[in-house]
Motif scaffolding. Structure first.
Motif, PDB file in Angstrom:
ATOM      1  N   GLY A 110      50.834  43.658  27.772  1.00 62.87           N
ATOM      2  CA  GLY A 110      50.416  44.966  28.261  1.00 62.87           C
ATOM      3  C   GLY A 110      49.953  44.974  29.703  1.00 62.87           C
ATOM      4  N   LEU A 111      49.391  43.859  30.164  1.00 63.27           N
ATOM      5  CA  LEU A 111      48.846  43.825  31.524  1.00 63.27           C
ATOM      6  C   LEU A 111      49.923  43.683  32.588  1.00 63.27           C
ATOM      7  CD1 LEU A 111      45.661  41.671  30.920  1.00 63.27           C
ATOM      8  CD2 LEU A 111      45.764  44.125  31.425  1.00 63.27           C
ATOM      9  N   PHE A 162      44.704  41.546  40.105  1.00 58.98           N
ATOM     10  CA  PHE A 162      45.043  40.202  40.561  1.00 58.98           C
ATOM     11  C   PHE A 162      43.980  39.162  40.210  1.00 58.98           C
ATOM     12  CE2 PHE A 162      47.478  42.738  43.779  1.00 58.98           C
ATOM     13  CZ  PHE A 162      48.713  42.463  43.232  1.00 58.98           C
ATOM     14  N   GLY A 163      42.730  39.571  40.202  1.00 57.44           N
ATOM     15  CA  GLY A 163      41.659  38.625  39.920  1.00 57.44           C
ATOM     16  C   GLY A 163      41.513  38.307  38.451  1.00 57.44           C
ATOM     17  N   LEU A 164      41.728  39.280  37.585  1.00 56.57           N
ATOM     18  CA  LEU A 164      41.519  39.075  36.151  1.00 56.57           C
ATOM     19  C   LEU A 164      42.813  39.153  35.355  1.00 56.57           C
ATOM     20  CD1 LEU A 164      38.285  41.227  35.778  1.00 56.57           C
ATOM     21  CD2 LEU A 164      38.434  38.736  35.803  1.00 56.57           C
ATOM     22  N   ALA A 165      43.476  40.295  35.407  1.00 55.09           N
ATOM     23  CA  ALA A 165      44.650  40.525  34.559  1.00 55.09           C
ATOM     24  C   ALA A 165      45.769  39.530  34.875  1.00 55.09           C
ATOM     25  CB  ALA A 165      45.139  41.958  34.718  1.00 55.09           C
ATOM     26  N   HIS A 166      46.056  39.335  36.136  1.00 54.78           N
ATOM     27  CA  HIS A 166      47.140  38.424  36.518  1.00 54.78           C
ATOM     28  C   HIS A 166      46.836  36.995  36.068  1.00 54.78           C
ATOM     29  CE1 HIS A 166      50.636  37.022  38.636  1.00 54.78           C
ATOM     30  NE2 HIS A 166      49.903  36.147  39.296  1.00 54.78           N
ATOM     31  N   ARG A 167      45.567  36.627  36.105  1.00 54.03           N
ATOM     32  CA  ARG A 167      45.179  35.285  35.670  1.00 54.03           C
ATOM     33  C   ARG A 167      45.486  35.077  34.184  1.00 54.03           C
ATOM     34  NH1 ARG A 167      39.210  33.520  36.880  1.00 54.03           N
ATOM     35  NH2 ARG A 167      39.385  35.415  38.096  1.00 54.03           N
ATOM     36  N   VAL A 196      43.072  28.640  27.653  1.00 55.83           N
ATOM     37  CA  VAL A 196      41.946  29.479  28.079  1.00 55.83           C
ATOM     38  C   VAL A 196      40.948  29.471  26.927  1.00 55.83           C
ATOM     39  CG1 VAL A 196      41.198  31.781  28.755  1.00 55.83           C
ATOM     40  CG2 VAL A 196      43.418  30.958  29.494  1.00 55.83           C
ATOM     41  N   GLU A 197      39.729  29.101  27.224  1.00 53.22           N
ATOM     42  CA  GLU A 197      38.697  29.066  26.186  1.00 53.22           C
ATOM     43  C   GLU A 197      38.444  30.483  25.683  1.00 53.22           C
ATOM     44  OE1 GLU A 197      35.345  27.267  28.045  1.00 53.22           O
ATOM     45  OE2 GLU A 197      36.525  25.553  28.714  1.00 53.22           O
ATOM     46  N   PRO A 198      38.267  30.638  24.369  1.00 54.47           N
ATOM     47  CA  PRO A 198      38.044  31.979  23.814  1.00 54.47           C
ATOM     48  C   PRO A 198      36.857  32.714  24.433  1.00 54.47           C
ATOM     49  CG  PRO A 198      38.522  30.428  22.054  1.00 54.47           C
ATOM     50  CD  PRO A 198      38.388  29.631  23.321  1.00 54.47           C
TER      51      PRO A 198
END
Length: 158
Positions: free
Chosen positions: A47-48, A107-112, A123-125
C-alpha cells in the motif's frame, strides 16, 4: 491564476489530502490490526508504494502550479503585490513545513519499510510498530498542514 492552473492546483490538493487521510484513517489502522509482523510489513509495502508516488507527485504539482499562479498574481497586481507579502510568507512557510513532513513520511518512514520488504531485510516487530505510529502522526500532521495552507491560500485569493 488561470482556470486550468487553478483546477490542476485544486486536484493536486484533493489527491494529497485524500491519499493522506486514507492512509491515516483506513490503511494504517488496518495494517496495525494484523497480528503477524511479516504479513503486516508485506501489506504495508504493497500500500505504501503507490501512496509514496501519489503524495510526492501531488505535492510537486502543487508547488509548480502554485508558483505559476503566483507569477500570474504578481503580473495582475503590479505594485500592489507587496500588500500580500505577509500572507505569502505564511503560505510559503506552511508549504515548506508540509513538504518536509510529507518527505519524512514518504522517504523517511514508508520507503524504508518498502525497501526492507523488497530486500527481505529483517525489521524487529517493535521497531515496525514504532514506524507505523510515527507514520500515523506524520500523516495527521500533513493533513492539518495541508488544510491550514489551503485556508491561508483561500484568504490570499480574496
Amino acid at each position: 491564476m488561470d482556470v486550468f492552473t487553478r483546477w490542476v492546483h485544486l486536484l493536486a490538493v484533493a489527491a494529497y489530502l485524500g491519499a493522506t487521510l486514507t492512509l491515516a484513517l483506513v490503511f494504517l489502522p488496518a495494517a496495525e490490526a494484523l497480528a503477524d509482523p511479516a504479513l503486516q510489513r508485506r501489506v504495508l509495502a504493497r500500500g505504501l508504494r503507490p501512496y509514496n508516488v501519489l503524495s510526492v507527485g501531488a505535492l510537486g504539482v502543487l508547488v509548480i502550479s502554485g508558483a505559476s499562479g503566483l507569477t500570474d498574481l504578481k503580473a495582475a497586481l503590479g505594485p500592489d503585490f507587496g500588500r500580500l507579502l505577509w500572507r505569502l510568507v505564511a503560505k510559503l512557510g506552511l508549504t515548506f513545513v508540509l513538504i518536509n513532513v510529507a518527505t519524512y513520511l514518504s522517504f523517511g518512514l514508508a520507503h524504508r519499510l518498502v525497501r526492507a520488504e523488497l530486500g527481505r531485510l529483517p525489521v524487529e516487530p517493535e521497531k515496525q510498530a514504532g514506524m507505523i505510529r510515527r507514520m500515523r502522526s506524520a500523516a495527521w500532521l500533513g493533513v492539518v498542514l495541508a488544510a491550514w495552507t489551503a485556508w491561508v491560500g483561500m484568504r490570499l485569493a480574496r
